[in-house]
Design a protein around this motif. Structure first.
Motif, PDB file in Angstrom:
ATOM      1  N   MET A  19       0.446  -0.840  -0.221  1.00 33.17           N
ATOM      2  CA  MET A  19       0.065   0.108  -0.280  1.00 33.17           C
ATOM      3  C   MET A  19       1.108   1.516   0.161  1.00 33.17           C
ATOM      4  N   ALA A  20       1.620   1.923  -1.172  1.00 31.95           N
ATOM      5  CA  ALA A  20       2.137   3.019  -1.276  1.00 31.95           C
ATOM      6  C   ALA A  20       1.304   4.375  -0.796  1.00 31.95           C
ATOM      7  N   PRO A  41       5.918  -1.783  -0.509  1.00 31.31           N
ATOM      8  CA  PRO A  41       5.773  -0.734  -1.684  1.00 31.31           C
ATOM      9  C   PRO A  41       6.820   0.021  -2.485  1.00 31.31           C
ATOM     10  N   GLU A 177     -14.288  -4.549  -5.257  1.00 33.28           N
ATOM     11  CA  GLU A 177     -14.458  -3.845  -4.058  1.00 33.28           C
ATOM     12  C   GLU A 177     -12.677  -3.017  -3.287  1.00 33.28           C
ATOM     13  N   ALA A 214      -7.810 -11.235  -4.325  1.00 24.95           N
ATOM     14  CA  ALA A 214      -7.571  -9.298  -3.473  1.00 24.95           C
ATOM     15  C   ALA A 214      -8.676  -9.077  -3.575  1.00 24.95           C
ATOM     16  N   GLY A 215      -9.552  -7.618  -2.032  1.00 28.09           N
ATOM     17  CA  GLY A 215     -10.799  -6.794  -2.518  1.00 28.09           C
ATOM     18  C   GLY A 215     -12.079  -7.500  -1.433  1.00 28.09           C
ATOM     19  N   ILE A 217     -11.813  -8.738   1.427  1.00 30.60           N
ATOM     20  CA  ILE A 217     -11.587  -9.700   2.648  1.00 30.60           C
ATOM     21  C   ILE A 217     -10.748  -9.002   3.979  1.00 30.60           C
ATOM     22  N   GLY A 237      -5.433  -5.713   2.005  1.00 33.37           N
ATOM     23  CA  GLY A 237      -5.201  -4.807   2.082  1.00 33.37           C
ATOM     24  C   GLY A 237      -5.871  -3.651   3.359  1.00 33.37           C
ATOM     25  N   THR A 238      -6.815  -2.900   2.680  1.00 35.15           N
ATOM     26  CA  THR A 238      -7.734  -2.200   4.004  1.00 35.15           C
ATOM     27  C   THR A 238      -7.877  -2.381   5.118  1.00 35.15           C
ATOM     28  N   LEU A 241      -5.182  -1.060   7.320  1.00 35.77           N
ATOM     29  CA  LEU A 241      -4.682  -0.025   7.138  1.00 35.77           C
ATOM     30  C   LEU A 241      -4.818   1.252   8.346  1.00 35.77           C
ATOM     31  N   TRP A 322      -7.692   6.491   1.034  1.00 37.69           N
ATOM     32  CA  TRP A 322      -7.542   4.744  -0.166  1.00 37.69           C
ATOM     33  C   TRP A 322      -8.792   3.785   0.912  1.00 37.69           C
TER      34      TRP A 322
HETATM   35  C1  LIG Z   1      -4.129   2.760   0.242  1.00 34.99           C
HETATM   36  C2  LIG Z   1      -4.036   1.541  -0.267  1.00 34.99           C
HETATM   37  C3  LIG Z   1      -3.232   1.705  -1.064  1.00 34.99           C
HETATM   38  C4  LIG Z   1      -2.670   0.418  -2.095  1.00 34.99           C
HETATM   39  N1  LIG Z   1      -1.467   0.337  -2.968  1.00 34.99           N
HETATM   40  C5  LIG Z   1      -0.852  -0.277  -3.495  1.00 34.99           C
HETATM   41  C6  LIG Z   1       0.352  -0.851  -4.010  1.00 34.99           C
HETATM   42  O1  LIG Z   1       1.045  -0.430  -4.176  1.00 34.99           O
HETATM   43  N2  LIG Z   1       0.870  -1.416  -4.348  1.00 34.99           N
HETATM   44  C7  LIG Z   1      -0.236  -2.308  -5.357  1.00 34.99           C
HETATM   45  O2  LIG Z   1      -0.046  -3.279  -6.054  1.00 34.99           O
HETATM   46  N3  LIG Z   1      -1.393  -2.640  -4.491  1.00 34.99           N
HETATM   47  C8  LIG Z   1      -2.182  -1.504  -4.179  1.00 34.99           C
HETATM   48  N4  LIG Z   1      -3.177  -1.506  -3.171  1.00 34.99           N
HETATM   49  C9  LIG Z   1      -4.547  -2.669  -3.700  1.00 34.99           C
HETATM   50  C10 LIG Z   1      -3.778  -3.438  -2.915  1.00 34.99           C
HETATM   51  O3  LIG Z   1      -3.096  -4.686  -3.461  1.00 34.99           O
HETATM   52  C11 LIG Z   1      -5.667  -5.038  -2.528  1.00 34.99           C
HETATM   53  O4  LIG Z   1      -5.744  -4.884  -4.195  1.00 34.99           O
HETATM   54  C12 LIG Z   1      -6.608  -4.572  -1.573  1.00 34.99           C
HETATM   55  O5  LIG Z   1      -5.728  -3.308  -0.636  1.00 34.99           O
HETATM   56  C13 LIG Z   1      -7.245  -5.834  -1.794  1.00 34.99           C
HETATM   57  O6  LIG Z   1      -8.848  -4.657  -1.034  1.00 34.99           O
HETATM   58  P1  LIG Z   1      -8.504  -5.002   0.111  1.00 34.99           P
HETATM   59  O7  LIG Z   1      -8.271  -3.277   0.302  1.00 34.99           O
HETATM   60  O8  LIG Z   1     -10.573  -5.119  -0.076  1.00 34.99           O
HETATM   61  O9  LIG Z   1      -8.169  -5.471   1.020  1.00 34.99           O
HETATM   62  C14 LIG Z   1      -3.526  -0.494  -2.348  1.00 34.99           C
HETATM   63  C15 LIG Z   1      -4.444  -0.699  -1.635  1.00 34.99           C
HETATM   64  C16 LIG Z   1      -4.866   0.350  -0.684  1.00 34.99           C
HETATM   65  C17 LIG Z   1      -5.754   0.449   0.474  1.00 34.99           C
END
Ligand SMILES: Cc1cc2nc3c(=O)[nH]c(=O)nc-3n(C[C@H](O)[C@H](O)[C@H](O)COP(=O)(O)O)c2cc1C
Length: 347
Positions: A19-20, A41, A177, A214-215, A217, A237-238, A241, A322
């Motif tokens: 999560m960049a 990231p 999602e 992903a998405g 979960i 990801g989320t 956070l 995000w």
């Molecule tokens: C704050 C944030 C930053 C993200 N930055 C990147 C990134 O730098 N590279 C990447 O491949 N995915 C990035 N993603 C997407 C995630 O890889 C992933 O697809 C996503 O978090 C999964 O869904 P979820 O947020 O519902 O768990 C980011 C997601 C979030 C929430």
């Protein structure tokens, strides 16, 4: 046990999503320490910062970890669109007595390149993952040649088939999602973007390589559902956070843990590519997909000073907040606890 897990020598494929802008090596290390696969990231790091983070990460863990890059191609400069974008933002500059003409145009996010590969190669990342497709074949061959497993996000069945044909070791099926940027790269048509429950089984049926879901979960039941639908692992990801080790800003954390996070939208305003976040003033007033926003990643430059100004006032009205559609897992807790809870879904 599946092939990717075997090759990484782990029994459960729980990947913390890269999560960049919201995390660095501290989160990756905490996740690795708890039995997950942490991610670093690289998209927003300078070469010096990347080298420093890689040193910290490799000194801190012996387990598998994931280094992530964006691999966009530089957009053709479009002066007319940039002018329309600045016109759209001008009232917000006027409101603050700032001069938009003084803001230089610029990129803001760095794609993967041979120069970056030179820096990365000595660290031998167990996994290198990409968002927005894959780098050029010679660069991809170089990464595979030094032994990294290569992963990339697919948002459609066509993208998954394309990634498999290029030789990825696993596909990340990114449902709509998901928080942050859509990894879409073969299409710009948002009507092709479907939820994890719809996307995952279709990709599992279409490709032979392992599929990571992903998405959306965020808990044990979500992990189990993804595994039931054929996923070999999950990427979350989320839910990380608001963890103690994330670098998510205080105002972003507050939004994620408030009722505001019940609403999310895809928006191009902050970078030029669609990404999911909590709606704020600029998204409401300009429209989240305003066509004036310049191509990725050049939209960032002109909005950055507004973001900086308002964040100093404690407002996220011009910030990318995000978030995925399921922020229910966002808690202020050690990432190790979040990881341990999610790992129970693999039992
Ligand atoms: C704050 C944030 C930053 C993200 N930055 C990147 C990134 O730098 N590279 C990447 O491949 N995915 C990035 N993603 C997407 C995630 O890889 C992933 O697809 C996503 O978090 C999964 O869904 P979820 O947020 O519902 O768990 C980011 C997601 C979030 C929430």
């Amino acid at each position: 046990m599946n092939t990717l897990a075997q090759r990484l020598n782990v029994d459960r494929l729980l990947l913390q999503a890269p999560m960049a802008g919201s995390q660095g090596s501290a989160l990756a290390l905490a996740v690795c320490g708890a039995g997950g696969i942490g991610a670093l990231p690289a998209a927003m790091l300078t070469p010096e910062a990347l080298a420093q983070e890689l040193t910290t990460l490799t000194q801190g863990t012996g387990g598998p970890w994931n280094l992530n890059f964006f691999c966009q191609t530089a957009p053709v400069p479009d002066a007319a669109r940039e002018a329309r974008w600045r016109e759209a933002l001008a009232p917000y500059y006027a409101e603050l007595g700032l001069d938009i003409a003084a803001v230089p145009a610029g990129a803001g996010r760095v794609p993967f390149s041979h120069a970056v590969a030179d820096l990365v190669e000595p660290f031998r990342p167990p996994i290198v993952s990409f968002h927005f497709g894959l780098p050029a074949p010679d660069l991809l061959a170089r990464v595979k040649g030094w032994g990294s497993m290569v992963l990339s996000s697919a948002t459609t069945v066509d993208e998954a088939l394309w990634l498999e044909a290029q030789g990825v070791d696993a596909v990340i099926a990114q449902g709509v999602e998901a928080g942050g940027h859509r990894g879409m790269f073969l299409t710009e048509d948002l009507t092709t973007q479907v939820g994890t429950f719809a996307l995952l089984p279709q990709i599992v049926a279409a490709v032979k390589v392992p599929v990571i879901a992903a998405g959306g979960i965020a808990d044990v039941a979500g992990v189990r559902a993804a595994l039931t639908l054929g996923a070999s692992g999950v990427q979350v990801g989320t839910a990380y956070l608001c963890s103690n080790e994330a670098t998510t800003s205080a105002l972003h954390r507050a939004a994620l843990q408030s009722e505001a996070a019940r609403h999310t939208q895809l928006t191009t305003l902050f970078t030029g590519r669609p990404a999911r976040g909590i709606p704020n003033r600029v998204m409401r007033e300009l429209g989240p997909l305003n066509p004036a926003a310049p191509a990725f990643p050049t939209a960032t430059a002109a909005i950055a000073p507004l973001r900086a100004h308002w964040e100093k006032q404690g407002s996220g009205d011009f910030s990318p907040l995000w978030s995925g559609q399921n922020a229910s897992g966002c808690r202020s807790a050690p990432a190790a606890d979040i990881t341990a809870a999610l790992l129970q879904g693999f039992a």
